[in-house]
Design an enzyme around this catalytic site. Structure first.
Site, PDB file in Angstrom:
ATOM      1  N   GLY A 160      11.695   4.691   1.963  1.00  0.00           N
ATOM      2  CA  GLY A 160      12.023   3.476   2.701  1.00  0.00           C
ATOM      3  C   GLY A 160      12.423   3.652   4.156  1.00  0.00           C
ATOM      4  N   ASP A 166       1.570   2.598   4.450  1.00  0.00           N
ATOM      5  CA  ASP A 166       1.832   3.992   4.859  1.00  0.00           C
ATOM      6  C   ASP A 166       1.313   4.851   3.702  1.00  0.00           C
ATOM      7  OD1 ASP A 166       2.742   6.267   6.042  1.00  0.00           O
ATOM      8  OD2 ASP A 166       4.844   5.959   5.510  1.00  0.00           O
ATOM      9  N   ASP A 210       2.195  -0.262  -8.780  1.00  0.00           N
ATOM     10  CA  ASP A 210       1.057   0.360  -8.092  1.00  0.00           C
ATOM     11  C   ASP A 210       0.241  -0.750  -7.440  1.00  0.00           C
ATOM     12  OD1 ASP A 210      -1.352   1.524  -7.348  1.00  0.00           O
ATOM     13  OD2 ASP A 210      -1.444   2.838  -9.099  1.00  0.00           O
ATOM     14  N   ASP A 243       6.799   0.595  -4.581  1.00  0.00           N
ATOM     15  CA  ASP A 243       6.394   1.983  -4.797  1.00  0.00           C
ATOM     16  C   ASP A 243       6.245   2.201  -6.297  1.00  0.00           C
ATOM     17  OD1 ASP A 243       6.347   4.581  -2.880  1.00  0.00           O
ATOM     18  OD2 ASP A 243       6.884   5.168  -4.910  1.00  0.00           O
ATOM     19  N   CYS A 263       3.699   0.944   0.237  1.00  0.00           N
ATOM     20  CA  CYS A 263       3.898   2.317  -0.263  1.00  0.00           C
ATOM     21  C   CYS A 263       5.208   2.807   0.316  1.00  0.00           C
ATOM     22  CB  CYS A 263       2.742   3.221   0.146  1.00  0.00           C
ATOM     23  SG  CYS A 263       1.095   2.599  -0.264  1.00  0.00           S
ATOM     24  N   ALA A 264       6.311   2.208  -0.096  1.00  0.00           N
ATOM     25  CA  ALA A 264       7.580   2.352   0.627  1.00  0.00           C
ATOM     26  C   ALA A 264       8.185   3.748   0.524  1.00  0.00           C
ATOM     27  CB  ALA A 264       8.573   1.302   0.123  1.00  0.00           C
ATOM     28  N   CYS A 316       0.286  10.304   7.833  1.00  0.00           N
ATOM     29  CA  CYS A 316       0.814  11.431   8.622  1.00  0.00           C
ATOM     30  C   CYS A 316      -0.190  12.589   8.544  1.00  0.00           C
ATOM     31  CB  CYS A 316       2.192  11.849   8.140  1.00  0.00           C
ATOM     32  SG  CYS A 316       2.322  12.199   6.379  1.00  0.00           S
TER      33      CYS A 316
END
Length: 451
Positions: free
Chosen positions: A268, A334, A315, A288, A264-265, A387
């Site tokens: 980047g 991520d 995806d 991505d 899931c870049a 996050c």
């Protein structure tokens, strides 16, 4: 169309409310209209936008206290201009009261006419005269009200945090969330060292701090710093990246000649840090669903001299075996999340999220992690990161994964950074002065180690 400072701030705030745009997208959308502004005016515009979003509940409490019209009956532009004016009155020492009031009155007069301007003028002047009469919620007798109003945390989120943290910890967390975070750089060790970059920055007059956990981070203190104007930007000596995000790539520990997938870049940041850690050797695939983000990633890789990074618009949950000719030594997930750990940098997020979003994102994260697990070679490492500090997006996702995937084990992270934890990486804005991140390091067992 050209706007003055406060008109630009108004348009940005309206876009985040009316069009449900993220703050980043709203800033990008209006940036051509800000080109004629001086840097101090741009800084003031950003200060008003971020300040209104950080303190919205507090500002609304004041407005409701000095207005005969309920907030729910106000037009959004009127309410937004009041929030902007009050933010300047309460938080910006360099803006005189008369300037904050006059500019707000003129702004709404041009948009809604004299009658509305008179209303705005009355509320703002009443605030100046009578603010000392306000009864704000006392933290000793009404902690939930205090957090909700004084620290501008949505009530549903304040209730969750109160159930999870101690009183002092939650107050410190709330105070930190509403402060301007430091600008943290990641020294590009493909071209320089952290020490050399720090010397360049300090010689140019910048106040810097070396990050305590990441060996690559430097925080530049102060506000209104234009990244492109920092020495070394054109030479690709650094990238902007919070220390917590740097720890994620370090925790994955990619080695030279590894084959790595960033599933899931996005833009980047972690992809390019991994390329740096690998010394420009090995093979990285940045995947991505947004080709625009991958194009920006490629441009940033060129600026940093990170070598060729393969990008893949795909995806992960729709990927088939033919999309990947081999297993990977390292896979980073991520995952998309609520972003409730980065409210310092994205204060609009707290007004757009709900408890249902946490559950929805957690469901998606479980699917992504399981899909990524199939791409890791036996003996390889799968790193899951978000996050957000919400348990449903953190431990619950990992626990559900480990129940399902008996070919994986959780690797302790204590030895990575010497942090006081042994199962997961968990960072907080308060106390650690970095974004709120969660990460788990998962190792795929080989047939020999499974038995």
């Amino acid at each position: 169309m050209t706007w003055d400072t406060r008109q630009a701030a108004l348009e940005i705030l309206l876009q985040t409310d009316q069009k449900h745009a993220t703050l980043d997208r709203a800033l990008d959308a209006v940036s051509p209209n800000l080109a004629h502004l001086s840097q101090p005016d741009k800084n003031l515009c950003h200060a008003i936008v971020f300040g209104v979003l950080r303190h919205r509940n507090f500002l609304d409490f004041i407005i409701q206290s000095f207005s005969k019209i309920p907030l729910t009956r106000m037009d959004l532009p009127v309410l937004t201009v009041l929030r902007m004016g009050l933010f300047q009155l309460r938080f910006l020492d360099r803006v005189p009261d008369f300037a904050a009031i006059d500019t707000s009155v003129n702004l709404i007069k041009n948009r809604n006419g004299k009658k509305t301007a008179g209303f705005v003028n009355g509320v703002l002047r009443n605030t100046v005269r009578q603010f000392h009469t306000l009864n704000l919620p006392d933290p000793h007798t009404d902690l939930l009200g205090h957090i909700t109003i004084v620290h501008s945390i949505p009530e549903w989120l304040a209730e969750r945090w109160l159930a999870r943290y101690g009183n002092e910890q939650i107050l410190e967390l709330c105070r930190t969330i509403n402060q301007v975070p430091p600008l943290t750089l990641r020294a590009n060790t493909l071209k320089t060292t952290r020490s050399e970059l720090n010397d360049i920055l300090t010689a140019a007059g910048f106040d810097t701090r070396l990050t305590s956990l990441s060996p690559h981070g430097i925080s530049v203190m102060g506000s209104g710093i234009r990244i492109e104007a920092l020495p070394g930007f054109d030479q690709g000596l650094f990238a902007v990246q919070d220390e917590a995000a740097q720890l994620v790539s370090l925790m994955l520990d990619p080695q030279p000649h590894h084959i790595v997938l960033d599933a899931c870049a996005g833009l980047g940041g972690k992809t390019l840090h991994m390329a740096q850690i690998m010394g420009g050797q090995g093979k990285i695939t940045a995947m991505d669903t947004d080709p625009g983000k991958l194009a920006l990633l490629t441009a940033e890789a060129h600026r940093l001299g990170a070598g060729e990074i393969q990008t893949l618009t795909l995806d992960l949950m729709k990927a088939g075996q033919t999309d990947f000719p081999q297993y990977f030594d390292r896979v980073l997930v991520d995952a998309p999340c609520t972003g409730l750990g980065v409210l310092r940098r994205n204060p609009d997020t707290k007004w757009k999220r709900s408890f249902q979003d946490i559950l929805r994102m957690a469901g998606q994260q479980k699917k992504l992690l399981n899909a990524a697990a199939n791409r890791v070679k036996p003996g390889g490492i799968l790193l899951y990161a978000v996050c957000s500090g919400e348990p449903e997006e953190n431990e619950h996702v990992v626990t559900a994964f480990l129940k399902k995937r008996k070919d994986y084990v959780l690797e302790p992270v204590m030895d990575c950074f010497g942090l006081p934890m042994d199962r997961y990486l968990t960072t907080f804005p308060n106390g650690m002065d970095m974004d709120g991140f969660f990460a788990a390091r998962l190792k795929r067992l080989t047939p020999e180690t499974r038995s």
